[in-house]
Design a protein around this motif. Structure first.
Motif, PDB file in Angstrom:
ATOM      1  N   THR A  63     -80.589  37.170  32.069  1.00  0.00           N
ATOM      2  CA  THR A  63     -80.364  36.295  30.916  1.00  0.00           C
ATOM      3  C   THR A  63     -79.341  35.233  31.270  1.00  0.00           C
ATOM      4  O   THR A  63     -78.213  35.574  31.649  1.00  0.00           O
ATOM      5  N   SER A 121     -74.929  34.171  34.536  1.00  0.00           N
ATOM      6  CA  SER A 121     -75.968  34.967  33.905  1.00  0.00           C
ATOM      7  C   SER A 121     -75.641  36.447  33.995  1.00  0.00           C
ATOM      8  O   SER A 121     -74.749  36.860  34.736  1.00  0.00           O
ATOM      9  N   SER A 161     -72.797  39.996  24.955  1.00  0.00           N
ATOM     10  CA  SER A 161     -71.569  39.216  24.814  1.00  0.00           C
ATOM     11  C   SER A 161     -70.747  39.387  26.080  1.00  0.00           C
ATOM     12  O   SER A 161     -70.667  40.490  26.630  1.00  0.00           O
ATOM     13  N   LEU A 175     -76.572  32.502  30.543  1.00  0.00           N
ATOM     14  CA  LEU A 175     -75.592  32.279  29.486  1.00  0.00           C
ATOM     15  C   LEU A 175     -75.416  30.787  29.239  1.00  0.00           C
ATOM     16  O   LEU A 175     -75.315  30.003  30.180  1.00  0.00           O
ATOM     17  N   LYS A 176     -75.370  30.419  27.984  1.00  0.00           N
ATOM     18  CA  LYS A 176     -75.213  29.004  27.628  1.00  0.00           C
ATOM     19  C   LYS A 176     -73.731  28.680  27.469  1.00  0.00           C
ATOM     20  O   LYS A 176     -72.918  29.552  27.196  1.00  0.00           O
ATOM     21  N   ARG A 208     -68.702  34.388  25.132  1.00  0.00           N
ATOM     22  CA  ARG A 208     -70.059  33.870  25.271  1.00  0.00           C
ATOM     23  C   ARG A 208     -71.035  34.925  24.771  1.00  0.00           C
ATOM     24  O   ARG A 208     -70.995  36.076  25.194  1.00  0.00           O
ATOM     25  N   GLU A 209     -71.898  34.513  23.861  1.00  0.00           N
ATOM     26  CA  GLU A 209     -72.846  35.433  23.238  1.00  0.00           C
ATOM     27  C   GLU A 209     -74.253  34.878  23.359  1.00  0.00           C
ATOM     28  O   GLU A 209     -74.481  33.682  23.127  1.00  0.00           O
ATOM     29  N   GLN A 210     -75.188  35.724  23.723  1.00  0.00           N
ATOM     30  CA  GLN A 210     -76.568  35.298  23.909  1.00  0.00           C
ATOM     31  C   GLN A 210     -77.517  36.307  23.272  1.00  0.00           C
ATOM     32  O   GLN A 210     -77.342  37.529  23.430  1.00  0.00           O
TER      33      GLN A 210
END
Length: 333
Positions: A330, A322, A249, A332-333, A228-230
């Motif tokens: 932040t 998050s 990440s 996470l999507k 997962r990368e934001q």
């Protein structure tokens, strides 16, 4: 440029267990792992580090290690005789211990093999976060017989088309029937699509006699599994250091945060590391500590994968919602 590196291994070492033909229940595995004495492991490690070196460091940019790296590296040097049956854990879990939870969709299977002198080298898989990751390679005899106690590979190397800093640890597993090497890597660029090759020259005994003649050679392309990368837009001003963070990440092996210096000191890695916590879907929080600060093409990367006692933390069993960086959350999507 500086590059700080450290590698941590939490190993299970259970004495006087004969489990070759025993099918373990979850309760039995739990009871076995409770027998682990970390103080005993540390004491053995510090004695062993004076006797032999089975850890190979392949990072000429290394400048400084934390004090805890001595024990951490020594613990990897111990050739484990853990006797868990192989059907209950894979090589990565055997290498790092029961805490090594890796989500299945984050694994990157490779399964490239080469055989010499009746021994097969299998480049099994990788798991990654940001520009960092692990690669797992194993050696087994075709006839299923064990290796002599204390064997190792003097030249077990990772060769890539671009600059990758790495360290590699080795352990004997499955009652000495499997010799496993785990590469810990940091790359300047994204690892996706990187062409790589793992080579090994020969297997040597503890008294430096050749046991198996090689060489072995497997070429492959790195295809990282899911992580997962934001994107971030976070500025940090800490004393004389001004930093801009652009990416976080998350995967089972930790949290990687990328950024760059905005204070004109582009040729230096930051000394500052922010406070980082992962927040699970149930609201629970887990504080992580940085294990390394490494150079990337556009700046630097912090890798967070340690607890307060410098033990390696795996996140495969945590449903992360998050990430908090110095209190800035932040999602996470």
């Amino acid at each position: 440029m500086q590059v700080k590196r450290r590698i941590v291994d939490i190993m299970a070492n259970i004495d006087n267990q004969e489990l070759d033909n025993l099918l373990l229940t979850e309760e039995e595995e739990r009871e076995l792992t409770q027998q682990i004495s970390m103080e005993r492991i540390k004491n053995r490690a510090m004695n062993r580090i004076q006797e032999e070196e089975t850890m190979v460091f392949k990072n000429r940019k290394v400048k400084k290690y934390k004090a805890s790296i001595v024990i951490a590296a020594a613990m990897i040097m111990i050739l484990s005789t853990t006797a868990f049956a192989s059907q209950y854990m894979d090589s990565l879990k055997q290498f790092f211990g029961q805490s090594a939870s890796i989500a299945e969709d984050e694994r990157s299977p490779i399964q490239g093999t080469d055989t010499a002198s009746g021994v097969t080298m299998n480049v099994e898989e990788g798991v990654y976060v940001g520009n960092s990751g692990y690669l797992v390679v194993s050696f087994m005899k075709e006839d299923g017989m064990p290796f002599p106690e204390g064997v190792s590979i003097p030249l077990l190397e990772l060769k890539t088309e671009q600059s990758v800093n790495y360290m590699v640890g080795q352990q004997l597993l499955d009652d000495n029937k499997k010799l496993v090497g785990v590469f810990e890597m940091d790359a300047m660029n994204d690892l996706e699509g990187l062409k790589a090759r793992i080579t090994a020259d020969r297997i040597m005994s503890a008294d430096n006699a050749q046991v198996v003649e090689g060489p072995w050679n497997v070429e492959f392309t790195i295809s990282p599994g899911k992580q997962r990368e934001q994107s971030l837009n976070l500025a940090i001003d800490e004393g004389e250091e001004a930093l801009s963070l652009n990416t976080v990440s998350v995967s089972s092996i930790g949290v990687a945060i990328e950024g760059k210096r905005t204070d004109g000191e582009l040729d230096k890695l930051p000394d500052y590391t922010p406070e980082v916590m992962v927040i699970a879907a149930d609201g629970s929080e887990l504080k992580l500590h940085a294990s390394s600060t490494s150079t990337t093409k556009n700046g630097f990367q912090w890798l967070y994968n340690l607890d307060s006692k410098n033990n390696l933390v795996f996140l495969g069993d945590v449903d992360i919602k998050s990430v908090s960086i110095d209190g800035n959350v932040t999602e996470l999507k």
